[in-house]
Design an enzyme around this catalytic site. Structure first.
Site, short mmCIF file in Angstrom:
data_model
loop_
_atom_site.label_atom_id
_atom_site.label_comp_id
_atom_site.label_asym_id
_atom_site.label_seq_id
_atom_site.Cartn_x
_atom_site.Cartn_y
_atom_site.Cartn_z
N SER A 61 0.85 -1.19 0.00
CA SER A 61 0.00 0.00 0.00
C SER A 61 0.88 1.24 0.00
CB SER A 61 -0.91 0.01 1.23
OG SER A 61 -1.47 1.29 1.37
N HIS A 109 -1.25 -1.26 -4.33
CA HIS A 109 -2.52 -0.96 -3.66
C HIS A 109 -2.57 0.55 -3.40
CE1 HIS A 109 -6.02 -1.88 -1.10
NE2 HIS A 109 -5.55 -0.95 -0.29
N ASP A 113 -4.74 3.74 -2.03
CA ASP A 113 -5.83 4.10 -1.12
C ASP A 113 -6.30 5.53 -1.35
OD1 ASP A 113 -6.11 1.76 0.67
OD2 ASP A 113 -3.99 2.17 1.09
N MET A 129 -8.97 8.42 -0.19
CA MET A 129 -9.86 8.78 0.93
C MET A 129 -10.41 10.18 0.72
SD MET A 129 -7.40 7.57 4.04
CE MET A 129 -6.58 5.99 4.00
N HIS A 156 -8.35 1.32 -4.10
CA HIS A 156 -9.28 1.11 -2.99
C HIS A 156 -9.94 2.44 -2.67
CE1 HIS A 156 -9.60 0.01 1.60
NE2 HIS A 156 -10.78 0.13 1.04
N MET A 184 -12.11 4.70 -0.64
CA MET A 184 -12.79 4.94 0.63
C MET A 184 -13.47 6.29 0.50
SD MET A 184 -9.74 3.48 3.00
CE MET A 184 -8.60 3.54 1.62
N MET A 236 -11.66 -5.45 5.47
CA MET A 236 -10.85 -4.50 6.25
C MET A 236 -10.54 -5.12 7.61
SD MET A 236 -10.26 -1.96 4.31
CE MET A 236 -9.28 -1.11 5.56
N ASP A 273 -6.77 -6.16 4.28
CA ASP A 273 -6.20 -4.82 4.29
C ASP A 273 -6.19 -4.23 5.69
OD1 ASP A 273 -5.27 -2.34 3.62
OD2 ASP A 273 -7.01 -1.76 2.42
C1 DX5 Z 1 -6.36 1.85 5.46
C2 DX5 Z 1 -5.92 1.49 4.07
C3 DX5 Z 1 -4.82 0.50 4.05
C4 DX5 Z 1 -3.55 0.95 4.71
C5 DX5 Z 1 -2.90 -0.25 5.31
O1 DX5 Z 1 -7.55 2.54 5.42
O2 DX5 Z 1 -6.99 0.94 3.33
O3 DX5 Z 1 -4.55 0.03 2.74
O4 DX5 Z 1 -2.66 1.59 3.85
O5 DX5 Z 1 -1.80 0.14 6.02
P1 DX5 Z 1 -1.04 -0.82 7.02
O6 DX5 Z 1 -0.63 -2.04 6.23
O7 DX5 Z 1 0.09 -0.01 7.49
O8 DX5 Z 1 -2.02 -1.19 8.11
ZN ZN Z 2 -6.52 -0.07 1.36
#
Ligand code: DX5
Ligand code: ZN
Length: 217
Positions: A7, A32, A34, A36, A65, A67, A136, A174
């Site tokens: 990620s 990956h 993310d 947000m 991903h 969010m 998650m 994740d």
């Molecule tokens: C959290 C993200 C994850 C995050 C995971 O909301 O969706 O992908 O980057 O990070 P680690 O592996 O550090 O928990």
């Molecule tokens: Zn993620």
């Protein structure tokens, strides 16, 4: 062997190009990414321009991903930015089936993510339409959190559901994945390990990726 998806949220953004090259040269399978929005989750990460830049250098699948609320508005833009796979949150999508169809129409592989409190049974009527489920294992919004143990039970339940229906859906985990807990997660039935801090805070990230990659079910 499982798939490994570093990620980029946890990478050093001052060295984004180097970090992407490291992932390219490692045994990792996916990037990956993310996204947000500060509404669905209490944080803002990065969006379309950053993904466009990552795409220019990434030689592997870009696993986005989302969010975010109302992801349908932005699906065309994520396609244009270079996403190969787009996962939306069940909790953010009152018209989930429509969102999944739209992602497919834009030529991307669709996925559904569920938060720690959402039961896997809520996926039963969408499972046949998707390519991956993100379970998650932390509350979404931040990297570096602790793996929620109850997730192991959810992985087992979903594995059973997928196998009973004879489907080809990937189970992606994740949040809070470490070298220490990864084997237990894969043994529970996971196919894909997302890892942010475990990879990017490692002294030898390529070696850490190899360790995760070598876990077999
Ligand atoms: C959290 C993200 C994850 C995050 C995971 O909301 O969706 O992908 O980057 O990070 P680690 O592996 O550090 O928990
Ligand atoms: Zn993620």
């Amino acid at each position: 062997m499982c798939l490994v998806a570093p990620s980029l949220l946890a990478c050093n953004f001052l060295k984004l190009e180097e970090e992407c090259k490291m992932v390219n040269e490692s045994e990792a399978d996916w990037f990956h990414l993310d996204v947000m929005d500060g509404r669905f989750v209490p944080n803002i990460s990065f969006g379309i321009p950053i993904i466009e830049h990552i795409r220019k250098i990434a030689k592997k699948t870009c696993d986005v991903h989302l969010m975010i609320e109302e992801p349908g508005n932005l699906v065309p833009a994520f396609k244009k930015a270079g996403a190969d796979q787009v996962t939306v949150h069940l909790e953010a999508c009152p018209n989930l089936h429509r969102n999944i169809q739209q992602i497919k129409e834009f030529g991307m592989l669709p996925g559904v993510a569920i938060n720690p409190h959402t039961p896997v049974s809520f996926l039963s009527d969408i499972l046949a339409d998707i390519h991956q489920v993100i379970i998650m294992s932390v509350n979404p919004g931040f990297g570096g959190q602790k793996f929620i143990l109850h997730t192991l039970e959810k992985i087992k339940q979903l594995r059973k559901m997928i196998d009973e229906k004879n489907l080809d859906v990937l189970i992606e985990i994740d949040g809070g994945v470490t070298v220490e807990n990864a084997a237990e997660i894969v043994h529970a039935g996971a196919d894909v390990l997302v890892a942010g801090n475990t990879v990017f805070s490692a002294v030898y990230p390529v070696e850490t990726i190899r360790q995760l990659k070598n876990i077999t079910r």
